[in-house]
Design a protein around this motif. Structure first.
Motif, PDB file in Angstrom:
ATOM      1  N   UNK A 180       0.814  -1.204   0.000  1.00 44.47           N
ATOM      2  CA  UNK A 180       0.000   0.000   0.000  1.00 44.47           C
ATOM      3  C   UNK A 180       0.856   1.265   0.000  1.00 44.47           C
ATOM      4  N   UNK A 181       2.074   1.162   0.565  1.00 54.27           N
ATOM      5  CA  UNK A 181       2.943   2.350   0.531  1.00 54.27           C
ATOM      6  C   UNK A 181       3.344   2.695  -0.895  1.00 54.27           C
ATOM      7  N   UNK A 182       3.505   1.660  -1.705  1.00 59.63           N
ATOM      8  CA  UNK A 182       3.872   1.897  -3.101  1.00 59.63           C
ATOM      9  C   UNK A 182       2.748   2.605  -3.847  1.00 59.63           C
ATOM     10  N   UNK A 183       1.529   2.333  -3.457  1.00 60.47           N
ATOM     11  CA  UNK A 183       0.395   2.988  -4.121  1.00 60.47           C
ATOM     12  C   UNK A 183       0.351   4.481  -3.827  1.00 60.47           C
ATOM     13  N   UNK A 184       0.992   4.910  -2.730  1.00 57.14           N
ATOM     14  CA  UNK A 184       0.961   6.321  -2.345  1.00 57.14           C
ATOM     15  C   UNK A 184       2.161   7.105  -2.863  1.00 57.14           C
ATOM     16  N   UNK A 185       2.927   6.498  -3.754  1.00 59.87           N
ATOM     17  CA  UNK A 185       4.127   7.171  -4.256  1.00 59.87           C
ATOM     18  C   UNK A 185       3.817   8.526  -4.884  1.00 59.87           C
ATOM     19  N   UNK A 186       2.776   8.645  -5.757  1.00 60.87           N
ATOM     20  CA  UNK A 186       2.519   9.975  -6.346  1.00 60.87           C
ATOM     21  C   UNK A 186       2.200  11.037  -5.313  1.00 60.87           C
ATOM     22  N   UNK A 187       1.634  10.640  -4.172  1.00 59.66           N
ATOM     23  CA  UNK A 187       1.287  11.619  -3.141  1.00 59.66           C
ATOM     24  C   UNK A 187       2.441  11.849  -2.185  1.00 59.66           C
ATOM     25  N   UNK A 188       3.062  10.739  -1.742  1.00 67.25           N
ATOM     26  CA  UNK A 188       4.120  10.859  -0.740  1.00 67.25           C
ATOM     27  C   UNK A 188       5.420  11.388  -1.348  1.00 67.25           C
ATOM     28  N   UNK A 189       5.816  10.843  -2.511  1.00 68.66           N
ATOM     29  CA  UNK A 189       7.098  11.231  -3.110  1.00 68.66           C
ATOM     30  C   UNK A 189       6.952  12.258  -4.216  1.00 68.66           C
ATOM     31  N   UNK A 190       5.721  12.589  -4.569  1.00 65.97           N
ATOM     32  CA  UNK A 190       5.461  13.578  -5.616  1.00 65.97           C
ATOM     33  C   UNK A 190       6.151  13.209  -6.929  1.00 65.97           C
ATOM     34  N   UNK A 191       5.978  11.981  -7.308  1.00 65.18           N
ATOM     35  CA  UNK A 191       6.496  11.500  -8.588  1.00 65.18           C
ATOM     36  C   UNK A 191       5.631  10.332  -9.033  1.00 65.18           C
ATOM     37  N   UNK A 192       5.736  10.005 -10.302  1.00 70.44           N
ATOM     38  CA  UNK A 192       5.003   8.863 -10.811  1.00 70.44           C
ATOM     39  C   UNK A 192       5.818   7.591 -10.624  1.00 70.44           C
ATOM     40  N   UNK A 193       5.135   6.448 -10.708  1.00 59.97           N
ATOM     41  CA  UNK A 193       5.811   5.173 -10.533  1.00 59.97           C
ATOM     42  C   UNK A 193       6.748   4.905 -11.707  1.00 59.97           C
ATOM     43  N   UNK A 194       7.848   4.207 -11.414  1.00 60.19           N
ATOM     44  CA  UNK A 194       8.691   3.723 -12.508  1.00 60.19           C
ATOM     45  C   UNK A 194       8.193   2.358 -12.962  1.00 60.19           C
ATOM     46  N   UNK A 195       8.850   1.804 -13.975  1.00 61.34           N
ATOM     47  CA  UNK A 195       8.391   0.543 -14.538  1.00 61.34           C
ATOM     48  C   UNK A 195       8.398  -0.596 -13.542  1.00 61.34           C
ATOM     49  N   UNK A 196       9.452  -0.708 -12.769  1.00 63.70           N
ATOM     50  CA  UNK A 196       9.533  -1.788 -11.796  1.00 63.70           C
ATOM     51  C   UNK A 196       8.458  -1.674 -10.732  1.00 63.70           C
ATOM     52  N   UNK A 197       8.211  -0.456 -10.279  1.00 58.37           N
ATOM     53  CA  UNK A 197       7.174  -0.260  -9.272  1.00 58.37           C
ATOM     54  C   UNK A 197       5.797  -0.594  -9.812  1.00 58.37           C
ATOM     55  N   UNK A 198       5.538  -0.206 -11.039  1.00 56.51           N
ATOM     56  CA  UNK A 198       4.248  -0.525 -11.631  1.00 56.51           C
ATOM     57  C   UNK A 198       4.055  -2.028 -11.774  1.00 56.51           C
ATOM     58  N   UNK A 199       5.110  -2.725 -12.200  1.00 57.59           N
ATOM     59  CA  UNK A 199       5.003  -4.180 -12.334  1.00 57.59           C
ATOM     60  C   UNK A 199       4.773  -4.833 -10.981  1.00 57.59           C
ATOM     61  N   UNK A 200       5.494  -4.380  -9.970  1.00 61.64           N
ATOM     62  CA  UNK A 200       5.328  -4.954  -8.642  1.00 61.64           C
ATOM     63  C   UNK A 200       3.928  -4.676  -8.092  1.00 61.64           C
ATOM     64  N   UNK A 201       3.457  -3.434  -8.272  1.00 70.65           N
ATOM     65  CA  UNK A 201       2.127  -3.068  -7.791  1.00 70.65           C
ATOM     66  C   UNK A 201       1.057  -3.857  -8.531  1.00 70.65           C
ATOM     67  N   UNK A 202       1.208  -3.999  -9.846  1.00 70.91           N
ATOM     68  CA  UNK A 202       0.221  -4.759 -10.611  1.00 70.91           C
ATOM     69  C   UNK A 202       0.202  -6.221 -10.231  1.00 70.91           C
ATOM     70  N   UNK A 203       1.393  -6.817 -10.058  1.00 74.99           N
ATOM     71  CA  UNK A 203       1.454  -8.232  -9.677  1.00 74.99           C
ATOM     72  C   UNK A 203       0.830  -8.460  -8.301  1.00 74.99           C
ATOM     73  N   UNK A 204       1.147  -7.578  -7.365  1.00 74.94           N
ATOM     74  CA  UNK A 204       0.590  -7.721  -6.019  1.00 74.94           C
ATOM     75  C   UNK A 204      -0.921  -7.523  -6.027  1.00 74.94           C
ATOM     76  N   UNK A 205      -1.404  -6.584  -6.838  1.00 75.56           N
ATOM     77  CA  UNK A 205      -2.851  -6.348  -6.912  1.00 75.56           C
ATOM     78  C   UNK A 205      -3.569  -7.551  -7.514  1.00 75.56           C
ATOM     79  N   UNK A 206      -2.999  -8.121  -8.583  1.00 75.45           N
ATOM     80  CA  UNK A 206      -3.614  -9.305  -9.183  1.00 75.45           C
ATOM     81  C   UNK A 206      -3.611 -10.481  -8.212  1.00 75.45           C
ATOM     82  N   UNK A 207      -2.511 -10.622  -7.462  1.00 75.86           N
ATOM     83  CA  UNK A 207      -2.465 -11.704  -6.476  1.00 75.86           C
ATOM     84  C   UNK A 207      -3.520 -11.495  -5.392  1.00 75.86           C
ATOM     85  N   UNK A 208      -3.690 -10.245  -4.955  1.00 74.27           N
ATOM     86  CA  UNK A 208      -4.713  -9.953  -3.955  1.00 74.27           C
ATOM     87  C   UNK A 208      -6.112 -10.244  -4.491  1.00 74.27           C
TER      88      UNK A 208
END
Length: 735
Positions: free
Chosen positions: A222-250
């Motif tokens: 869930x911390x990765x999902x808040x990257x645009x708000x917390x870090x004021x940047x968009x996700x990189x490719x690796x983060x998007x893949x990790x977030x997508x994989x974790x979301x699909x697993x959930x």
């Protein structure tokens, strides 16, 4: 066996479960009429989707199968006993010298290496006394000792129990207790989101009170999902893949292996079997809500209704089976079977009942017939019952009433109400009871104090205010609401209009007055209230059966065209305020035209004004939809009757009478005139005009005649403005 083979073998239980459940749901939905059988390619696509879901849930299904086998073994009371001490025999492969010693520890390939204990000696077997003794075996175990230990689920904390119970109580109070102040708002919001499943919402928190064991997995990032708000940047490719994989697993775990999947499948199924209602018209709130719409609609568009039902049935079976296996391993097979039954039977039973029950019924029109529609809103159609009543001959208000959807109790009630509204004579009443008076059909009456109170029943051949055209019962046994009562009353009056006057409603300028309803009906409803319909008086004579379509004292707006003015004091005054004007009364506001209608018009008129000598005055039959087309009968300054055909900007004279004998023109005396325009058998229009002084003009138009007509007064001013046509008599009837 190869890695792919092992994976395929491991996925077989999941594939069997989901494919069989999907196929069974497809067959069941088709047999029960929930949805038609999809096309062959959609069936194949549905089974492919089921296989993909099975592969996603393969590990969980296999683990559930192991749990269930373990639970069954524990419940049976029989378990594999420990092996007794068995004497190994020398073997040439492991003990070539048969010395009782051999090398070999069992490896993965079955080969032993190392050294074992020696074979027992004769003294050890026979004992010191020389008598044979058996090897000592351990004491037999009891059944309870042989039962494998059942994994005990961890007891939830008191905080968790308190929170879930409090949430259930709060939801129950909001959704189940109407006396709670915000009950209505809570029901509207939750049913919009979840439909009828909102009423089961208080039960769901209890499922979280004692969580079932689950396969280990990484927590959702869930911390990765808040990257645009917390870090004021968009996700990189690796983060998007990790977030997508974790979301699909959930999602895979929640939808395919947990009780959440049962809820998701039930919402989607509820939306599908209740006819795919729309969200905006409120129908979805009585099905699966917004959530059910979002779950089911994409599947329906891809797989059709039957395919979507089948896939959601497979999801339901997967989630219910895995949840039941976990419950069975934790608390025993009886609990497991109970969980399985509740997880499958309860949703499917509720969804199945929802296909036939819980609808409202509306009278509507469809394909030229009046039908009773079962639906979740006035615009939703789940099932349709034909009343065998055609819309032909229904009045405009009755058609509009059915188009808006008139609520009824059921199919039989809809049949009865539709036929009563279409044929008011079948529900006629003896009399209408006012506050201090009674009225019957055909009676005339007068008011006292304006229109505030009825004074007495008057003679129709004397001065009177109105004439009763129908007295009858509204066909409602249950109050449909004040709006529906008013619309149905107006519709019954329009339907009975033609029976009384002789001309169907909508083919006459004489307007219906507002129906008389029983006093105090809104405050104290009673079944089948009696109403009275009436027409305003147009003269000291009865209107029954006269086929009157226009009259000088009619209350319809005369609505003149530009450059003309109409006044109605004691007589009708039409003024041409500009030169070269053609004034018609009623004007363009009255668009009445009767296809194939014929009319006879009686009128008497005179003209005044400085330019009256250049005016032509009379009557006509015009197309109300376009007053540039039609026929007119006009008397000129010399008293000659002229018949004109008007087609756009063309106004040819087609016939004329002789000059009058011993009769003055309208500029110096009043002129009576009788005209008629009626269709002929061969498709033409016969035009005839009579007046005093032996004046007669006639013509039959067969050259593209106008056959959709209505009666009008005509003033044509060719000179200066200010010519006034004063009409003392104007009465038009159908012929």
């Amino acid at each position: 066996m190869s890695e792919a083979g092992r994976r395929a073998r491991a996925a077989l239980p999941a594939v069997a479960l989901l494919v069989l459940a999907t196929g069974a749901m497809l067959a069941l939905s088709t047999l029960l009429g929930f949805a038609p059988l999809p096309a062959a390619w959609r069936i194949a696509l549905t089974l492919v989707v089921a296989v993909l879901l099975a592969l996603a849930a393969a590990d969980q299904v296999r683990a559930a199968l192991t749990d269930w086998q373990g639970a069954s073994a524990a419940e049976s009371g029989v378990h594999r006993r420990p092996r007794r001490n068995v004497l190994p025999q020398p073997n040439s492969r492991t003990d070539p010298d048969r010395s009782g010693e051999f090398t070999g520890e069992r490896t993965e390939t079955g080969i032993f290496t190392g050294r074992t204990r020696p074979v027992p000696t004769t003294d050890e077997l026979w004992g010191a006394s020389g008598e044979h003794t058996r090897p000592v075996s351990p004491a037999p175990e009891s059944a309870e000792e042989r039962r494998p230990e059942r994994p005990k689920p961890r007891r939830p904390s008191w905080v968790r129990l308190a929170v879930t119970v409090a949430a259930a109580l709060v939801l129950a109070a909001l959704l189940w207790v109407p006396q709670v102040p915000v009950h209505g708002l809570a029901v509207r919001v939750t049913t919009f989101l979840l439909g009828y499943a909102a009423y089961a919402l208080p039960v769901l928190p209890l499922l979280l009170a004692w969580p079932l064991p689950r396969l280990p997995r990484e927590p959702w990032p869930w911390r990765l999902a808040l990257v645009p708000v917390a870090d004021r940047r968009m996700w990189n490719g690796g983060e998007l893949r990790h977030l997508g994989t974790a979301t699909l697993a959930l999602l895979r775990e929640r939808v395919l292996t947990r009780a959440t999947g049962v809820v998701v499948a039930a919402l989607g199924l509820l939306h599908l079997v209740r006819g795919n209602p729309d969200v905006l018209d409120g129908g979805a709130a009585r099905a699966g809500g917004l959530a059910g719409y979002l779950i089911a609609e994409p599947l329906r568009l891809l797989l059709s209704g039957g395919g979507a039902i089948a896939v959601l049935g497979g999801v339901l079976a997967s989630a219910a089976a895995i949840t039941a296996a976990s419950a069975g391993r934790a608390w025993g097979t009886v609990t497991g079977y109970t969980t399985l039954a509740l997880s499958v039977v309860a949703p499917l039973g509720a969804v199945g009942a929802g296909h036939w029950l819980g609808y409202e019924y509306y009278l509507r029109t469809e394909n030229g017939h009046v039908v009773v529609v079962a639906g979740l809103s006035p615009t939703h159609r789940q099932a349709v019952h034909d009343t065998k009543l055609s819309v032909e001959g229904l009045s405009p208000s009755l058609r509009q009433l059915f188009a808006d959807g008139l609520p009824v109790s059921d199919y039989d009630d809809g049949d009865r109400i539709a036929k009563a509204l279409a044929a008011p004579a079948t529900s006629a009443a003896e009399s209408y009871a006012g506050e201090e008076f009674d009225l019957r059909t055909g009676e005339c009456f007068d008011w006292i104090g304006g229109s505030s109170q009825l004074r007495y029943v008057a003679q129709c051949n004397a001065a009177h205010v109105g004439e009763v055209t129908f007295v009858g019962h509204l066909p409602f046994t249950v109050n449909p609401g004040s709006k529906a009562v008013a619309a149905a009353s107006q519709a019954m009056c329009e339907q009975s209009y033609g029976d009384y006057l002789g001309v169907p409603f909508g083919q006459s300028f004489l307007p219906l007055e507002k129906p008389l309803l029983p006093p105090g009906l809104e405050a104290a409803w009673h079944a089948k209230p009696v109403i009275a319909c009436w027409l305003g008086s147009v003269g000291p004579w009865p209107l029954k059966g006269t086929k009157t379509v226009a009259a000088l004292q009619q209350k319809a707006a005369w609505g003149p065209a530009g450059g003309c003015k109409i006044e109605v004091p004691d007589a009708l005054r039409v003024t041409a305020e500009q030169p070269n004007a053609r004034c018609l009364a009623p004007g363009p506001e009255q668009r009445l035209s009767v296809p194939g209608g014929g009319f006879a018009i009686d009128l008497e008129f005179a003209a005044i004004g400085k330019g009256a000598g250049g005016a032509r005055i009379g009557a006509g039959c015009y197309d109300g939809a376009n007053l540039a087309n039609g026929y007119s009968f006009e008397v000129n300054a010399d008293g000659v009757i002229e018949i004109y055909k008007h087609a756009g900007d063309q106004h040819p004279r087609v016939a004329a009478s002789a000059k009058p004998k011993n009769a003055g023109p309208p500029t110096t005396a009043s002129t009576p005139l009788q005209v008629s325009c009626k269709p002929t058998a061969d498709g033409g229009v016969e035009l005839t005009a009579f007046s005093t002084g032996n004046r007669k003009a006639s013509f039959v138009d067969k050259d593209h005649p106008f056959t959709s007509l209505s009666p009008r007064l005509v003033l044509t001013n060719a000179g200066t403005g200010g010519v006034v046509m004063t009409t003392m008599i104007f009465n038009a009837t159908r012929v």
